[in-house]
Design a protein around this motif. Structure first.
Motif: not given
Length: 345
Positions: A89-98, A135-139
């Protein structure tokens, strides 16, 4: 399959499901953003509605949290606790924000959720940097999980689809409204599945993966999320023309003023007629969006879009049934899909 009409009668309260999942995810999401460079982290927090420019706390809505809910519920659907899906959830939310930060720059949109977009509030360069950092944080978030390699590979595939969809969307803007080179509804479906559906499918698939689900369930939940994403995008298109500005935060007929090639418009242009030619002329010139909205509806664009959204919801529910969800997660996912396609229509 549970039909849409049945899902709408379910006792499950979809807004409460969304809030429960946000509560599960919020601490981890805030902790992840807190690891960023302070200035970049402020821009990220601003994009989520947590603060104002300068860092003062804010009470702005950060969105419904649909992707977060899909990840948490997908973990529960394969028999794991919801917290197993939190890194997804965190990773996808970070990518969505990016993706939103970069989308607003590419589209020149000055506002997001009734506030200046990040690029308007901080500048274009800083907003690009903040998007890259998200994006980097999501990865990094997914790489730290036990399924790190598989999870990052899954996210990368979804990002590839997202870029493909965004590229097509940008190219659509330059194509004519009439003639052989105009955008067809089939092309729009492919674009929307990549741009919007891929990330929703990824959220559900990652939640199931991190929850230890079998490959068949992971794949089925990916399909369900993709179909839900298509329905979600098409409903957004309807709201972009006829939605209540007090609810959507956008001006009435906003998408027509911006001459966006959305599903209702493309469906209305599908068959040649004097009304379709008049509509194309209005869209080409940007004149009289109110008349354009009347013509889109008269040519069946609104009805076609809502019917299309419902078909994708039904397909999402078929895919969900293939995942054999455990516990209450299936009912909650069905209620969530019905809620999203019905919102404010």
């Amino acid at each position: 399959m549970t039909p849409v009409s049945s899902a709408l009668r379910t006792p499950v309260d979809a807004p409460l499901v969304l809030e429960r999942c946000r509560e599960v995810v919020r601490p981890a999401l805030r902790e992840a953003v807190g690891r960023m460079h302070p200035w970049v982290g402020e821009m990220a927090a601003y994009s989520f509605g947590w603060c104002e420019v300068g860092g003062a706390p804010a009470a702005s809505s950060g969105g419904k949290g649909v992707r977060q809910a899909l990840a948490v519920l997908a973990a529960e659907a394969v028999g794991a606790p919801g917290r197993a899906g939190v890194p997804a959830a965190v990773a996808v939310e970070l990518v969505h924000a990016f993706s939103l930060l970069h989308d607003d720059i590419m589209d020149g949109d000055p506002a997001r959720r009734r506030r200046p977009a990040v690029w308007k509030a901080y500048g274009t360069g800083p907003a690009v940097l903040a998007g890259d950092a998200l994006f980097a944080l999501a990865v990094e978030t997914l790489a730290a999980t036990e399924a790190g390699t598989s999870a990052v590979r899954m996210l990368s595939a979804a990002l590839g689809d997202l870029v493909r969809g965004q590229a097509d969307d940008l190219l659509f803007a330059a194509r004519p409204w009439t003639g052989q080179e105009r955008v067809r509804t089939a092309e729009y479906r492919a674009m929307a599945e990549h741009k919007t559906g891929a990330l929703l499918g990824c959220a559900a698939a990652l939640g199931a993966l991190l929850g230890g689900g079998p490959p068949s369930a992971v794949a089925a939940l990916d399909r369900a999320g993709r179909r839900l994403g298509l329905a979600f995008q098409i409903v957004d298109d309807v709201l972009g023309i006829w939605g209540d500005p007090e609810v959507t935060g956008k001006p009435v007929h906003g998408d027509l003023r911006e001459r966006k090639k959305t599903f209702p418009v493309l469906a209305a242009l599908d068959s040649p007629s004097p009304a379709s030619r008049r509509l194309a002329a209005l869209l080409e010139s940007g004149a009289d969006p109110e008349e354009a909205a009347v013509l889109v509806e008269a040519r069946g664009g609104r009805t076609a879009a809502l019917d299309e959204a419902r078909r994708h919801i039904e397909a999402a529910q078929l895919a969900l049934a293939d995942a054999s969800p455990q516990g209450t997660a299936g009912d909650e996912l069905r209620a969530l899909s019905a809620f999203l396609v019905r919102r404010d229509l």
